[in-house]
Scaffold this active site. Sequence first.
Site, PDB file in Angstrom:
ATOM      1  N   GLU A   1       0.817  -1.223   0.000  1.00 19.91           N
ATOM      2  CA  GLU A   1       0.000   0.000   0.000  1.00 19.91           C
ATOM      3  C   GLU A   1       0.851   1.275   0.000  1.00 19.91           C
ATOM      4  OE1 GLU A   1      -2.813  -0.542   3.224  1.00 19.91           O
ATOM      5  OE2 GLU A   1      -3.507  -2.439   2.380  1.00 19.91           O
TER       6      GLU A   1
ATOM      7  N   HIS B   1     -10.122  -6.344  -2.498  1.00 22.92           N
ATOM      8  CA  HIS B   1     -11.167  -6.110  -1.503  1.00 22.92           C
ATOM      9  C   HIS B   1     -12.263  -5.296  -2.204  1.00 22.92           C
ATOM     10  CE1 HIS B   1      -8.895  -7.629   1.882  1.00 22.92           C
ATOM     11  NE2 HIS B   1      -7.892  -6.824   1.627  1.00 22.92           N
TER      12      HIS B   1
ATOM     13  N   GLU C   1      -5.950 -10.836  -1.677  1.00 24.75           N
ATOM     14  CA  GLU C   1      -6.726 -10.647  -0.436  1.00 24.75           C
ATOM     15  C   GLU C   1      -8.213 -10.553  -0.749  1.00 24.75           C
ATOM     16  OE1 GLU C   1      -5.200  -7.479   2.045  1.00 24.75           O
ATOM     17  OE2 GLU C   1      -3.127  -7.840   1.424  1.00 24.75           O
TER      18      GLU C   1
ATOM     19  N   ASP D   1     -12.011 -10.487  -1.058  1.00 21.39           N
ATOM     20  CA  ASP D   1     -13.334 -10.599  -0.444  1.00 21.39           C
ATOM     21  C   ASP D   1     -14.250  -9.587  -1.128  1.00 21.39           C
ATOM     22  OD1 ASP D   1     -12.519  -8.190   0.857  1.00 21.39           O
ATOM     23  OD2 ASP D   1     -12.099  -9.227   2.718  1.00 21.39           O
TER      24      ASP D   1
END
Length: 354
Positions: free
Chosen positions: A166, A243, A272, A274
């Site tokens: 990030e 995400h 990651e 979801d």
Amino acid sequence: MHKTATRLRLAGALAAALMLGGIATGPSAQADERHGKERTLADLAQRHGRYFGSATDNPELVDEPYKALLGHEFDQITPGNGMKWYATEPEQGVFDFSKGDEIVNLARANRQKVRGHTLVWHSQLPDWLTSREWTAPELRAVLKKHIQTEVRHYRGKVFAWDVVNEAFNEDGTYRESVFYKTLGPGYIADALRWAHQADPRVKLYLNDYNIEGIGPKSDAYYKLAKELKAEGVPLHGIGLQAHLALQYGYPTTLEDNLRRFSRLGLDTALTEVDIRMQLPATEEKLVQQAEWYGDLTEACLAVRRCVGITLWDYTDRYSWIPDFFPGEGAALPWDEELRRKPAYFALREALGGR
């Protein structure tokens, strides 16, 4: 509507009806099916030369039904927190790898591979690092020691590292972390070089959220990756966290984005995954979520250098979403009771299973 929409809407609606109607799709039913011919998500992904994984975290490992499914369905694990800086170097120069080691040992027992997560991040840093000012030479030394000590510890035990996590803001400017403010943007190249020195065989990634589609943030990673490759910096891949949230729309340029990074000679991975929704979860939302899971998977399969997919834990029981996004949740392919949701069946279908 996406290309899988109609097909998955029917399959997803049926799965939702079965789930909501109380048909046994939980751990006991899955245990019975293991003795039959059903292939796991990992099995199906392997037929395409991909892995299919899940994040996990140490407190969850006392949950035996959860742990059994984690060990059965997936061939890759990412430690959610156990390898982050606050956990691994709680005091300056004092290292504790016990939490990461627990997950590595679990993965070895299950013949799963491990993604290292993460070496350099602006968040979850120990107080000793954030509570004082550093000169550039001081922080360079601290950063190098941390990276190389951890990478050496896990040398040969992880297949990839999220080296820098990030690093950019939404508009494509650099995030003003303590590392950027003190060392400038060159800290990213240095981190990659130091990690490579410590383990020349491990794959090194940059990882971020909201870079699934083409836009300012993913453009910034593309530009940086191109520069790093031109300079001979050891960068091997880009991790797209994925995400997602139903209310913000599907990243329709995902496949094109994956392709442009592959043209730079880089692997990509969905690291990651979801897909959250505003609660309550309805059948319609669960079907839409299923479509998105299928579309994400198909996009990865369509690009040769997209090497795998990792869920950010596989069950709503241990999702981070409700704590960080109040009123949202139901983001994963298994519900809180470890029952399969429409998203699970969409993943199977996208991977070529039935």
